[in-house]
Each structure stands twice: as C-alpha cells, then as structure tokens.
Design a protein around this motif. Sequence first.
Motif, PDB file in Angstrom:
ATOM      1  N   TRP A   1     -29.936  20.773   4.228  1.00  0.00           N
ATOM      2  CA  TRP A   1     -30.326  22.119   4.665  1.00  0.00           C
ATOM      3  C   TRP A   1     -29.898  22.353   6.111  1.00  0.00           C
ATOM      4  N   LEU A   2     -30.168  21.404   6.974  1.00  0.00           N
ATOM      5  CA  LEU A   2     -29.782  21.542   8.375  1.00  0.00           C
ATOM      6  C   LEU A   2     -28.257  21.593   8.527  1.00  0.00           C
ATOM      7  N   ALA A   3     -27.557  20.755   7.759  1.00  0.00           N
ATOM      8  CA  ALA A   3     -26.098  20.705   7.867  1.00  0.00           C
ATOM      9  C   ALA A   3     -25.447  21.994   7.405  1.00  0.00           C
ATOM     10  N   ASP A   4     -26.081  22.715   6.458  1.00  0.00           N
ATOM     11  CA  ASP A   4     -25.493  23.943   5.917  1.00  0.00           C
ATOM     12  C   ASP A   4     -25.831  25.185   6.734  1.00  0.00           C
TER      13      ASP A   4
ATOM     14  N   GLY B   1     -32.930  34.160  14.037  1.00  0.00           N
ATOM     15  CA  GLY B   1     -34.302  33.705  14.203  1.00  0.00           C
ATOM     16  C   GLY B   1     -34.731  32.808  13.063  1.00  0.00           C
ATOM     17  N   ALA B   2     -35.981  32.361  13.121  1.00  0.00           N
ATOM     18  CA  ALA B   2     -36.520  31.485  12.083  1.00  0.00           C
ATOM     19  C   ALA B   2     -38.029  31.624  12.032  1.00  0.00           C
ATOM     20  N   THR B   3     -38.588  31.294  10.886  1.00  0.00           N
ATOM     21  CA  THR B   3     -40.036  31.276  10.708  1.00  0.00           C
ATOM     22  C   THR B   3     -40.447  29.955  10.079  1.00  0.00           C
ATOM     23  N   GLY B   4     -41.673  29.534  10.356  1.00  0.00           N
ATOM     24  CA  GLY B   4     -42.202  28.325   9.756  1.00  0.00           C
ATOM     25  C   GLY B   4     -43.681  28.473   9.467  1.00  0.00           C
ATOM     26  N   ARG B   5     -44.102  27.880   8.355  1.00  0.00           N
ATOM     27  CA  ARG B   5     -45.530  27.827   8.023  1.00  0.00           C
ATOM     28  C   ARG B   5     -45.880  26.404   7.615  1.00  0.00           C
ATOM     29  N   TRP B   6     -46.955  25.886   8.184  1.00  0.00           N
ATOM     30  CA  TRP B   6     -47.451  24.563   7.815  1.00  0.00           C
ATOM     31  C   TRP B   6     -48.959  24.705   7.663  1.00  0.00           C
ATOM     32  N   LEU B   7     -49.396  24.994   6.455  1.00  0.00           N
ATOM     33  CA  LEU B   7     -50.794  25.300   6.184  1.00  0.00           C
ATOM     34  C   LEU B   7     -51.331  24.303   5.166  1.00  0.00           C
ATOM     35  N   ALA B   8     -52.302  23.521   5.579  1.00  0.00           N
ATOM     36  CA  ALA B   8     -52.849  22.472   4.725  1.00  0.00           C
ATOM     37  C   ALA B   8     -54.335  22.307   5.022  1.00  0.00           C
ATOM     38  N   GLY B   9     -55.010  21.565   4.180  1.00  0.00           N
ATOM     39  CA  GLY B   9     -56.445  21.363   4.345  1.00  0.00           C
ATOM     40  C   GLY B   9     -56.822  19.938   4.651  1.00  0.00           C
TER      41      GLY B   9
ATOM     42  N   ILE C   1     -42.493  21.672  14.588  1.00  0.00           N
ATOM     43  CA  ILE C   1     -41.716  22.024  15.784  1.00  0.00           C
ATOM     44  C   ILE C   1     -40.342  21.378  15.721  1.00  0.00           C
ATOM     45  N   ASP C   2     -40.295  20.133  15.280  1.00  0.00           N
ATOM     46  CA  ASP C   2     -39.022  19.421  15.180  1.00  0.00           C
ATOM     47  C   ASP C   2     -38.050  20.127  14.245  1.00  0.00           C
ATOM     48  N   LEU C   3     -38.535  20.614  13.099  1.00  0.00           N
ATOM     49  CA  LEU C   3     -37.640  21.272  12.149  1.00  0.00           C
ATOM     50  C   LEU C   3     -37.093  22.578  12.710  1.00  0.00           C
TER      51      LEU C   3
ATOM     52  N   ALA D   1     -33.180  23.165  13.706  1.00  0.00           N
ATOM     53  CA  ALA D   1     -32.454  24.253  13.045  1.00  0.00           C
ATOM     54  C   ALA D   1     -31.781  25.188  14.033  1.00  0.00           C
ATOM     55  N   LEU D   2     -32.502  25.608  15.069  1.00  0.00           N
ATOM     56  CA  LEU D   2     -32.005  26.656  15.965  1.00  0.00           C
ATOM     57  C   LEU D   2     -31.498  26.148  17.306  1.00  0.00           C
TER      58      LEU D   2
END
Length: 261
Positions: A99-102, A111-119, A147-149, A153-154
């Motif tokens: 994914w990163l290579a492409d 821009g980019a968005t990220g969601r990390w939602l867990a319990g 944050i790393d991803l 990516a950007l």
Amino acid sequence: MWARRAEAAEALAGEHGAEVAGSFDELLGSVDAVAFAVPPAVQAELAPLAARAGKHLILEKPLADDLAGAEAIVDAVTGSGVAALLMLTRRFDPGVQRWLADLPDLGSFQGATGRWLAGGLLAGDYAASQWRQQDDGALIDAGPHAIDLLDAALGDIEQVHFAHRGADGLWQLVFGHEGGTTSTLTLSLRMPVQPSLVDFAVYGEHGCSPLTGRRTAALDCYAQLLDNLLVMIREKRVEHPCGVHRGLHLQRVIAAILKAR
C-alpha cells in the motif's frame, strides 16, 4: 526470560520450556538479543543497559515515557552499533508495505485520514494495564502505530495543528506534513466497537487509496520483524525504517501533541 515479578516469568517460562533469569544482569549475560514487553518508563531504564552490553534489541513503542528517555535509548543503540527494531507491527505487514509503495501512483498528495477506534481499555488484557489506563494511554499505546502510518504515507509530520482529547478519551488530531499536506487522526481505545475500526485513506490528484482492516496476522508480522532483525545483524546494518531513529521521531510527535492539546 526475566520479569520484574518472578512469578510472572516462571509462569510464562513454564508454558514455553524457557529458562528464567534471576536478574536483568543475569539475562544479559546469557543472551545475544533482548525483546522488551514492558511499560515505556521501564524500557527507558533497561534498554540502554542492554544496548551498552552489546545486545540487539526488539523495542516496544513508544521508546520511552518522555523525550529524554527516548534520546537516551537512541544514544546507547547508536553508540554500541547493535541492531534495534521498534515493534510497529503493521509496518511489517507485506500488504501495508505494498500500500505504501503504491501511493506515488496517486500523484500529488492532497491529504489523508486515519481512524483507530478500539475498546482495548474497556476489557481484555489492556484493562489491567496501568500505564495504558492513564488519561493519555490511547495516544501513547495505539498512537505510535497510527501516527507512523500517516507519517510514512505523506512524509514527516512537522507540525501538530490541532490536538484535542475528549472526556471519553477520544482524540482528534490534525497534522502538518513536509510539503504542506495535512492529515487527520481519530483515536480511542475506549470505543465499544467490535471488531475494532482501523482504517486509513490517502487522497491524491488521481484518486484515493484506502487501507482497511488487518491484512496479515500479527504473528506473521512478528516473523517478518525477526527476519529483518537477523538481516541487520548479519549485514551489520544499524539503520532501518522502523529503527530507533523512527522511534525518536514518533516520540517527538507525541510530545508535540501533548504540548498542543
């Protein structure tokens, strides 16, 4: 194997037929590499000792509980020339690497968005983890992964434009990357969702590239990490995209978030 609680070490060693060291110094005298699974403050104390003893390292994220601790680990690792990798699990996922290579196929990034939602802090193993249960626990534990991803990516995150943590532990973050691109991240480990909602998307002039779900099992990612570490040791390489300097960069971003909130 060694743990701060001898009974914990003995229980785990018994499951895997491993030997238990009576002290951290005894452990260092019997191994070539050390894998850490401890809170950040403990890693900041012990990892430099292991590095200066010439032991290769597998490190938890974040590197430490503060910037000074992270810098001390980096100094010890670079000064000793040992191999060291940070447990950024998803970066060792071949699907994420593709994914990163492409992403350059998108053209200019918008821009980019990220969601990390867990319990994880509501039930399960994390529920009894004191350092994760603190107010900033989600940022410190899951934050480095997310944050790393976005950063990979950007490009390097250079600014934290906005940082807010709600009373329910939900973080809303806006980052400024090199070149002026921005990204957003929504993060929580107190979200009662099953399964966890973890996804990212990068937007460019030619469209959008999403990253959803886990593409490779965690154990397979750990195997990839170990393979990478062995190559570093064999080739006497000290630099790696997930090495200690990466960990220091992420620690600086976390420090900027805590300052900006």
